[in-house]
Design an enzyme around this catalytic site. Sequence first.
Site, PDB file in Angstrom:
ATOM      1  N   TYR A   1      29.040 -28.544  38.003  1.00 60.31           N
ATOM      2  CA  TYR A   1      28.073 -27.527  37.546  1.00 60.31           C
ATOM      3  C   TYR A   1      27.566 -27.860  36.144  1.00 60.31           C
ATOM      4  CZ  TYR A   1      26.536 -23.324  35.093  1.00 60.31           C
ATOM      5  OH  TYR A   1      25.822 -22.452  34.301  1.00 60.31           O
TER       6      TYR A   1
ATOM      7  N   THR B   1      23.584 -23.362  29.485  1.00 59.71           N
ATOM      8  CA  THR B   1      24.935 -22.849  29.282  1.00 59.71           C
ATOM      9  C   THR B   1      25.670 -23.595  28.171  1.00 59.71           C
ATOM     10  OG1 THR B   1      27.098 -22.737  30.361  1.00 59.71           O
ATOM     11  CG2 THR B   1      25.617 -24.404  31.179  1.00 59.71           C
ATOM     12  N   ASP B   2      26.655 -22.940  27.574  1.00 59.82           N
ATOM     13  CA  ASP B   2      27.495 -23.622  26.582  1.00 59.82           C
ATOM     14  C   ASP B   2      28.440 -24.622  27.234  1.00 59.82           C
ATOM     15  OD1 ASP B   2      29.247 -21.830  27.800  1.00 59.82           O
ATOM     16  OD2 ASP B   2      29.972 -20.927  25.944  1.00 59.82           O
ATOM     17  N   GLU B   3      28.562 -24.544  28.590  1.00 60.49           N
ATOM     18  CA  GLU B   3      29.506 -25.442  29.261  1.00 60.49           C
ATOM     19  C   GLU B   3      29.088 -26.907  29.149  1.00 60.49           C
ATOM     20  OE1 GLU B   3      31.120 -24.378  32.998  1.00 60.49           O
ATOM     21  OE2 GLU B   3      31.271 -22.262  32.480  1.00 60.49           O
TER      22      GLU B   3
ATOM     23  N   LYS C   1      23.800 -28.980  34.742  1.00 58.84           N
ATOM     24  CA  LYS C   1      23.036 -28.246  33.716  1.00 58.84           C
ATOM     25  C   LYS C   1      22.713 -29.189  32.549  1.00 58.84           C
ATOM     26  CE  LYS C   1      21.999 -24.455  33.649  1.00 58.84           C
ATOM     27  NZ  LYS C   1      20.813 -23.742  34.209  1.00 58.84           N
TER      28      LYS C   1
HETATM   29  P1  NAD Z   1      23.193 -16.305  39.524  1.00 58.12           P
HETATM   30  O1  NAD Z   1      23.980 -17.251  40.369  1.00 58.12           O
HETATM   31  O2  NAD Z   1      23.591 -14.883  39.454  1.00 58.12           O
HETATM   32  O3  NAD Z   1      21.657 -16.339  39.962  1.00 58.12           O
HETATM   33  C1  NAD Z   1      20.978 -17.512  40.273  1.00 58.12           C
HETATM   34  C2  NAD Z   1      19.688 -17.121  40.971  1.00 58.12           C
HETATM   35  O4  NAD Z   1      18.955 -18.330  41.261  1.00 58.12           O
HETATM   36  C3  NAD Z   1      19.895 -16.393  42.307  1.00 58.12           C
HETATM   37  O5  NAD Z   1      19.028 -15.295  42.387  1.00 58.12           O
HETATM   38  C4  NAD Z   1      19.542 -17.465  43.344  1.00 58.12           C
HETATM   39  O6  NAD Z   1      19.054 -16.911  44.556  1.00 58.12           O
HETATM   40  C5  NAD Z   1      18.491 -18.253  42.604  1.00 58.12           C
HETATM   41  N1  NAD Z   1      18.339 -19.640  43.102  1.00 58.12           N
HETATM   42  C6  NAD Z   1      19.327 -20.518  43.402  1.00 58.12           C
HETATM   43  N2  NAD Z   1      18.802 -21.679  43.813  1.00 58.12           N
HETATM   44  C7  NAD Z   1      17.448 -21.549  43.769  1.00 58.12           C
HETATM   45  C8  NAD Z   1      16.366 -22.411  44.039  1.00 58.12           C
HETATM   46  N3  NAD Z   1      16.548 -23.677  44.478  1.00 58.12           N
HETATM   47  N4  NAD Z   1      15.099 -21.946  43.858  1.00 58.12           N
HETATM   48  C9  NAD Z   1      14.886 -20.666  43.449  1.00 58.12           C
HETATM   49  N5  NAD Z   1      15.891 -19.809  43.173  1.00 58.12           N
HETATM   50  C10 NAD Z   1      17.151 -20.236  43.321  1.00 58.12           C
HETATM   51  O7  NAD Z   1      23.184 -16.976  38.089  1.00 58.12           O
HETATM   52  P2  NAD Z   1      23.190 -16.274  36.641  1.00 58.12           P
HETATM   53  O8  NAD Z   1      24.586 -16.012  36.248  1.00 58.12           O
HETATM   54  O9  NAD Z   1      22.193 -15.186  36.641  1.00 58.12           O
HETATM   55  O10 NAD Z   1      22.678 -17.494  35.757  1.00 58.12           O
HETATM   56  C11 NAD Z   1      21.274 -17.695  35.547  1.00 58.12           C
HETATM   57  C12 NAD Z   1      21.094 -18.914  34.672  1.00 58.12           C
HETATM   58  O11 NAD Z   1      21.790 -18.735  33.441  1.00 58.12           O
HETATM   59  C13 NAD Z   1      21.668 -20.200  35.278  1.00 58.12           C
HETATM   60  O12 NAD Z   1      20.787 -21.244  34.991  1.00 58.12           O
HETATM   61  C14 NAD Z   1      22.992 -20.394  34.561  1.00 58.12           C
HETATM   62  O13 NAD Z   1      23.303 -21.763  34.473  1.00 58.12           O
HETATM   63  C15 NAD Z   1      22.680 -19.815  33.200  1.00 58.12           C
HETATM   64  N6  NAD Z   1      23.827 -19.237  32.465  1.00 58.12           N
HETATM   65  C16 NAD Z   1      24.670 -18.339  33.068  1.00 58.12           C
HETATM   66  C17 NAD Z   1      25.692 -17.769  32.308  1.00 58.12           C
HETATM   67  C18 NAD Z   1      26.633 -16.744  32.918  1.00 58.12           C
HETATM   68  O14 NAD Z   1      27.609 -16.382  32.261  1.00 58.12           O
HETATM   69  N7  NAD Z   1      26.406 -16.258  34.124  1.00 58.12           N
HETATM   70  C19 NAD Z   1      25.857 -18.123  30.969  1.00 58.12           C
HETATM   71  C20 NAD Z   1      24.974 -19.048  30.409  1.00 58.12           C
HETATM   72  C21 NAD Z   1      23.954 -19.596  31.152  1.00 58.12           C
HETATM   73  O1  DAU Z   2      30.050 -20.305  29.643  1.00 55.99           O
HETATM   74  C1  DAU Z   2      28.944 -19.983  30.427  1.00 55.99           C
HETATM   75  C2  DAU Z   2      29.308 -20.063  31.896  1.00 55.99           C
HETATM   76  O2  DAU Z   2      30.121 -18.925  32.172  1.00 55.99           O
HETATM   77  C3  DAU Z   2      28.099 -20.083  32.814  1.00 55.99           C
HETATM   78  O3  DAU Z   2      27.384 -21.263  32.592  1.00 55.99           O
HETATM   79  C4  DAU Z   2      28.530 -20.024  34.288  1.00 55.99           C
HETATM   80  O4  DAU Z   2      27.394 -19.927  35.116  1.00 55.99           O
HETATM   81  C5  DAU Z   2      29.389 -18.787  34.479  1.00 55.99           C
HETATM   82  O5  DAU Z   2      29.856 -18.744  35.810  1.00 55.99           O
HETATM   83  C6  DAU Z   2      30.567 -18.795  33.507  1.00 55.99           C
HETATM   84  O6  DAU Z   2      31.472 -19.887  33.828  1.00 55.99           O
HETATM   85  P1  DAU Z   2      33.055 -19.700  33.800  1.00 55.99           P
HETATM   86  O7  DAU Z   2      33.637 -20.731  34.673  1.00 55.99           O
HETATM   87  O8  DAU Z   2      33.571 -19.595  32.416  1.00 55.99           O
HETATM   88  O9  DAU Z   2      33.151 -18.217  34.479  1.00 55.99           O
HETATM   89  P2  DAU Z   2      34.150 -17.622  35.575  1.00 55.99           P
HETATM   90  O10 DAU Z   2      33.908 -16.158  35.614  1.00 55.99           O
HETATM   91  O11 DAU Z   2      34.138 -18.389  36.832  1.00 55.99           O
HETATM   92  O12 DAU Z   2      35.571 -17.853  34.888  1.00 55.99           O
HETATM   93  C7  DAU Z   2      35.877 -17.317  33.613  1.00 55.99           C
HETATM   94  C8  DAU Z   2      37.265 -17.794  33.252  1.00 55.99           C
HETATM   95  O13 DAU Z   2      38.216 -17.140  34.113  1.00 55.99           O
HETATM   96  C9  DAU Z   2      37.500 -19.273  33.454  1.00 55.99           C
HETATM   97  O14 DAU Z   2      38.379 -19.753  32.448  1.00 55.99           O
HETATM   98  C10 DAU Z   2      38.168 -19.372  34.826  1.00 55.99           C
HETATM   99  C11 DAU Z   2      38.952 -18.083  34.903  1.00 55.99           C
HETATM  100  N1  DAU Z   2      39.105 -17.482  36.241  1.00 55.99           N
HETATM  101  C12 DAU Z   2      38.000 -17.321  37.011  1.00 55.99           C
HETATM  102  C13 DAU Z   2      38.074 -16.729  38.250  1.00 55.99           C
HETATM  103  C14 DAU Z   2      36.873 -16.578  39.132  1.00 55.99           C
HETATM  104  C15 DAU Z   2      40.341 -16.995  36.644  1.00 55.99           C
HETATM  105  O15 DAU Z   2      41.345 -17.113  35.910  1.00 55.99           O
HETATM  106  N2  DAU Z   2      40.418 -16.382  37.864  1.00 55.99           N
HETATM  107  C16 DAU Z   2      39.350 -16.246  38.698  1.00 55.99           C
HETATM  108  O16 DAU Z   2      39.507 -15.699  39.817  1.00 55.99           O
END
Ligand code: NAD
Ligand code: DAU
Length: 350
Positions: A156, A131-133, A160
């Site tokens: 989190y 992630t970019d975080e 990562k």
């Molecule tokens: P998600 O939470 O939707 O899915 C995570 C999956 O991992 C689920 O299916 C869960 O059951 C599985 N899991 C959790 N713990 C496990 C374990 N111990 N063993 C096997 N499986 C397990 O997450 P996502 O949004 O699909 O993100 C996937 C990856 O991408 C993550 O590594 C996250 O850090 C990264 N990422 C997410 C975003 C985003 O915006 N969602 C952006 C950048 C990177």
């Molecule tokens: O940048 C990549 C990341 O993006 C991934 O690594 C994470 O897995 C993914 O969850 C996401 O993280 P964020 O924290 O940015 O996403 P989230 O949807 O939780 O929140 C987006 C923005 O909105 C953040 O600034 C917090 C805000 N927010 C979030 C929720 C859930 C609100 O204002 N209200 C809300 O109810």
Amino acid sequence: MTRSPQSILVTGGAGFIGSAFIRRLFADTAFAGKVVNLDLLTYAGNPENLKGAVDDARYTLVRGDIGDQKLVDGLCEQHGVDAIVNFAAESHVDRSILGPGVFVQTNIVGTYALLEVVRKRPSIHFHHVSTDEVYGSLGPTGLFTEQTAYDPSSPYSASKAASDHLVRAYQRTYGISTTVSNCSNNYGPFHFPEKLIPLVILNLFEGKELPVYGDGLNVRDWLFVDDHAEALWAILTRGQVGQTYNVGGNNEWTNIAIVKKLIELVAELKGKPKSELESSIRYVKDRPGHDRRYAIDSSKLQSELGWSPRHDLESGLAETVRWYADNAAWVNGVRSGAYREWIDQNYAAR
Ligand code: NAD
Ligand code: DAU
């Protein structure tokens, strides 16, 4: 250098991005191999995310933990795995603030366990989805590049960051074949409705309040999930060993602007007045350690591997809102029980 993986172990493939990646693999006629999806099926994982989208003869779902080295090693042996794409993680920042332990366990210790298996089986290429975080927070200007120093703010993102470091250290120390990608915020179908975009869409459908943290001016760089899946395929097959690639949408929006855009789209779809929906916006207590701005420079990925995003935010969000409208009953079934308890606990604390 090119790789043509024929037996891919996808971890966390029942989640949001992992399932989009698997759907993309089976939709691509150039991929004739098989996929083993190792997923613990936590609250965030749902096998139905892949229903009807996979070729059953080439697809195996295994419920299990990436931290279980024996299981992972056995799957690699049994299926002749030649590539691992590691999506498995605890992924929600707010949950990591309430309970960091499982983030340390899955994101750090779990990644370590996978790397130990690859160390014993060096013919496997390991791609780590991150992630970019990990880069922390930007001021009003500037972009994250692959050279930006890590400065994570939440349990989190710290977990990562630790996993990224382990991947790079294993590559340098043991010479295994790895790549890492750091992506910005994804959105699209099958996004678990604890995250901002799906939460706001469903709350709009149900006439509920729209929680906006702090002043709503935090900025995220949004990317349609299928564009991320395409980028991952490009990196898996053509990325240079030991390299990191930033992935981003070049779509910087404040949270409040995203919420207002979603209001506009839902108002149009449901024939409701915008003003009525806007009155549901609630500014709530800020997330602790809330990063102010993320923005990605993905020029390395674009110039080296020829990737660029296909979706602009306008059309991607419209597609997403339509998908949630068509699948609202199913998604509501998914987010029952434990999810409701979590949401109540999270917002009660604000
Ligand atoms: P998600 O939470 O939707 O899915 C995570 C999956 O991992 C689920 O299916 C869960 O059951 C599985 N899991 C959790 N713990 C496990 C374990 N111990 N063993 C096997 N499986 C397990 O997450 P996502 O949004 O699909 O993100 C996937 C990856 O991408 C993550 O590594 C996250 O850090 C990264 N990422 C997410 C975003 C985003 O915006 N969602 C952006 C950048 C990177
Ligand atoms: O940048 C990549 C990341 O993006 C991934 O690594 C994470 O897995 C993914 O969850 C996401 O993280 P964020 O924290 O940015 O996403 P989230 O949807 O939780 O929140 C987006 C923005 O909105 C953040 O600034 C917090 C805000 N927010 C979030 C929720 C859930 C609100 O204002 N209200 C809300 O109810």
